[in-house]
Design a protein around this motif. Structure first.
Motif, PDB file in Angstrom:
ATOM      1  N   ASP A  19     -32.354  -9.465 -22.948  1.00 17.64           N
ATOM      2  CA  ASP A  19     -31.425  -9.934 -23.973  1.00 17.64           C
ATOM      3  C   ASP A  19     -30.150  -9.099 -23.929  1.00 17.64           C
ATOM      4  O   ASP A  19     -30.168  -7.917 -24.230  1.00 17.64           O
ATOM      5  N   LYS A  20     -29.045  -9.712 -23.537  1.00 18.85           N
ATOM      6  CA  LYS A  20     -27.772  -8.995 -23.406  1.00 18.85           C
ATOM      7  C   LYS A  20     -26.775  -9.388 -24.491  1.00 18.85           C
ATOM      8  O   LYS A  20     -25.613  -9.022 -24.437  1.00 18.85           O
ATOM      9  N   ARG A  21     -27.234 -10.115 -25.499  1.00 21.56           N
ATOM     10  CA  ARG A  21     -26.316 -10.626 -26.521  1.00 21.56           C
ATOM     11  C   ARG A  21     -25.577  -9.536 -27.287  1.00 21.56           C
ATOM     12  O   ARG A  21     -24.470  -9.753 -27.743  1.00 21.56           O
ATOM     13  N   TYR A  22     -26.177  -8.381 -27.466  1.00 22.29           N
ATOM     14  CA  TYR A  22     -25.551  -7.316 -28.255  1.00 22.29           C
ATOM     15  C   TYR A  22     -25.154  -6.133 -27.372  1.00 22.29           C
ATOM     16  O   TYR A  22     -25.192  -4.996 -27.799  1.00 22.29           O
ATOM     17  N   THR A  23     -24.772  -6.406 -26.141  1.00 25.20           N
ATOM     18  CA  THR A  23     -24.431  -5.359 -25.190  1.00 25.20           C
ATOM     19  C   THR A  23     -22.931  -5.329 -24.946  1.00 25.20           C
ATOM     20  O   THR A  23     -22.324  -6.356 -24.676  1.00 25.20           O
ATOM     21  N   LEU A  24     -22.349  -4.145 -25.047  1.00 24.89           N
ATOM     22  CA  LEU A  24     -20.922  -3.942 -24.805  1.00 24.89           C
ATOM     23  C   LEU A  24     -20.727  -3.153 -23.520  1.00 24.89           C
ATOM     24  O   LEU A  24     -21.297  -2.078 -23.366  1.00 24.89           O
ATOM     25  N   GLY A  25     -19.906  -3.675 -22.608  1.00 23.79           N
ATOM     26  CA  GLY A  25     -19.547  -2.942 -21.405  1.00 23.79           C
ATOM     27  C   GLY A  25     -18.229  -2.225 -21.598  1.00 23.79           C
ATOM     28  O   GLY A  25     -17.328  -2.746 -22.245  1.00 23.79           O
ATOM     29  N   ASN A  57     -18.721 -10.970 -35.961  1.00 29.56           N
ATOM     30  CA  ASN A  57     -18.640 -12.129 -35.072  1.00 29.56           C
ATOM     31  C   ASN A  57     -17.525 -11.994 -34.051  1.00 29.56           C
ATOM     32  O   ASN A  57     -16.538 -11.300 -34.268  1.00 29.56           O
ATOM     33  N   GLU A  58     -17.711 -12.706 -32.938  1.00 28.35           N
ATOM     34  CA  GLU A  58     -16.674 -12.806 -31.922  1.00 28.35           C
ATOM     35  C   GLU A  58     -15.833 -14.037 -32.206  1.00 28.35           C
ATOM     36  O   GLU A  58     -16.347 -15.052 -32.649  1.00 28.35           O
ATOM     37  N   CYS A  59     -14.538 -13.922 -31.938  1.00 31.10           N
ATOM     38  CA  CYS A  59     -13.632 -15.044 -32.179  1.00 31.10           C
ATOM     39  C   CYS A  59     -12.418 -14.881 -31.274  1.00 31.10           C
ATOM     40  O   CYS A  59     -11.743 -13.862 -31.332  1.00 31.10           O
ATOM     41  N   GLU A  61      -9.915 -17.147 -31.278  1.00 31.11           N
ATOM     42  CA  GLU A  61      -8.780 -17.841 -31.888  1.00 31.11           C
ATOM     43  C   GLU A  61      -7.962 -16.960 -32.829  1.00 31.11           C
ATOM     44  O   GLU A  61      -6.748 -17.003 -32.812  1.00 31.11           O
ATOM     45  N   ALA A  62      -8.634 -16.189 -33.664  1.00 29.19           N
ATOM     46  CA  ALA A  62      -7.905 -15.369 -34.634  1.00 29.19           C
ATOM     47  C   ALA A  62      -8.659 -14.082 -34.940  1.00 29.19           C
ATOM     48  O   ALA A  62      -9.044 -13.832 -36.082  1.00 29.19           O
ATOM     49  N   PRO A  63      -8.870 -13.227 -33.939  1.00 30.96           N
ATOM     50  CA  PRO A  63      -9.571 -11.968 -34.213  1.00 30.96           C
ATOM     51  C   PRO A  63      -8.721 -11.057 -35.090  1.00 30.96           C
ATOM     52  O   PRO A  63      -7.512 -10.984 -34.921  1.00 30.96           O
ATOM     53  N   ASN A  64      -9.358 -10.382 -36.040  1.00 30.95           N
ATOM     54  CA  ASN A  64      -8.612  -9.465 -36.899  1.00 30.95           C
ATOM     55  C   ASN A  64      -9.027  -8.003 -36.688  1.00 30.95           C
ATOM     56  O   ASN A  64      -8.533  -7.121 -37.350  1.00 30.95           O
ATOM     57  N   LEU A  65      -9.972  -7.774 -35.746  1.00 33.32           N
ATOM     58  CA  LEU A  65     -10.400  -6.426 -35.391  1.00 33.32           C
ATOM     59  C   LEU A  65     -10.224  -6.218 -33.894  1.00 33.32           C
ATOM     60  O   LEU A  65     -10.281  -7.165 -33.113  1.00 33.32           O
ATOM     61  N   GLU A  66     -10.028  -4.959 -33.500  1.00 32.39           N
ATOM     62  CA  GLU A  66     -10.028  -4.617 -32.082  1.00 32.39           C
ATOM     63  C   GLU A  66     -10.967  -3.448 -31.861  1.00 32.39           C
ATOM     64  O   GLU A  66     -11.172  -2.619 -32.752  1.00 32.39           O
ATOM     65  N   LEU A  67     -11.570  -3.381 -30.680  1.00 35.66           N
ATOM     66  CA  LEU A  67     -12.466  -2.292 -30.323  1.00 35.66           C
ATOM     67  C   LEU A  67     -11.631  -1.151 -29.769  1.00 35.66           C
ATOM     68  O   LEU A  67     -10.871  -1.329 -28.815  1.00 35.66           O
ATOM     69  N   LEU A  93     -14.657 -10.819 -40.858  1.00 36.14           N
ATOM     70  CA  LEU A  93     -14.231  -9.899 -39.813  1.00 36.14           C
ATOM     71  C   LEU A  93     -14.662 -10.464 -38.470  1.00 36.14           C
ATOM     72  O   LEU A  93     -15.791 -10.929 -38.310  1.00 36.14           O
ATOM     73  N   ALA A  94     -13.758 -10.433 -37.497  1.00 41.13           N
ATOM     74  CA  ALA A  94     -14.044 -10.972 -36.173  1.00 41.13           C
ATOM     75  C   ALA A  94     -13.249 -10.207 -35.129  1.00 41.13           C
ATOM     76  O   ALA A  94     -12.184  -9.684 -35.403  1.00 41.13           O
ATOM     77  N   TRP A  95     -13.781 -10.158 -33.913  1.00 47.11           N
ATOM     78  CA  TRP A  95     -13.107  -9.485 -32.815  1.00 47.11           C
ATOM     79  C   TRP A  95     -13.231 -10.341 -31.564  1.00 47.11           C
ATOM     80  O   TRP A  95     -14.082 -11.219 -31.474  1.00 47.11           O
ATOM     81  N   GLU A  96     -12.347 -10.084 -30.594  1.00 47.28           N
ATOM     82  CA  GLU A  96     -12.376 -10.811 -29.330  1.00 47.28           C
ATOM     83  C   GLU A  96     -12.737  -9.850 -28.218  1.00 47.28           C
ATOM     84  O   GLU A  96     -12.132  -8.783 -28.089  1.00 47.28           O
TER      85      GLU A  96
END
Length: 130
Positions: A19-25, A57-59, A61-67, A93-96
């Motif tokens: 399961d790689k759904r919650y994995t960040l590279g 959530n990921e988005c 179209e209109a992300p309001n957060l950045e990593l 809250l959403a990020w791309e």
């Protein structure tokens, strides 16, 4: 806005995960900095030991957060979701995913890195950053 926490994984461990759904590279700059310091753990697995940030959530179209990673001038040790602008109360809250963090679906090492970097996989289970 919040710190992103999880367990560190190597390329090999991430590739083998079901399961790689919650994995960040990490992006290439961060991967190279970690490899140059002998640290093969370049994936952050948020599934089991992650913070509440794993629910953001990921988005595209209109992300309001950045990593954002810290420190910026060496191997990253901390990750944060930071607001890109003022966010009114009640707004989701959403990020791309950009750059290397998009690798989550395929979990493949970066093609932009020298072959010697992708060969570094280390052993053990990875350290948890919780």
């Amino acid at each position: 806005a919040m710190e992103v926490c999880g367990c560190w994984r190597t390329d090999e461990q991430c590739t083998e995960a079901d399961d790689k759904r919650y994995t960040l590279g990490l992006d290439d700059r961060a991967r190279i900095a970690k490899f140059e310091n002998g640290d093969p753990y370049v994936w952050l697995d948020l599934r089991d030991a992650g913070s509440i940030a794993r629910l953001v959530n990921e988005c595209s179209e209109a992300p309001n957060l950045e990593l954002v990673t810290w420190p910026e001038d060496g191997p990253p040790t901390r990750f944060y979701f930071v607001a890109k602008h003022d966010i009114p109360a009640g707004v989701e809250l959403a990020w791309e995913r950009v750059g290397a963090s998009r690798r989550k679906q395929n979990a493949e090492p970066s093609e932009a890195l020298p072959a010697s970097f992708s060969a570094v996989s280390g052993g053990g289970g990875g350290g948890c950053n919780v």
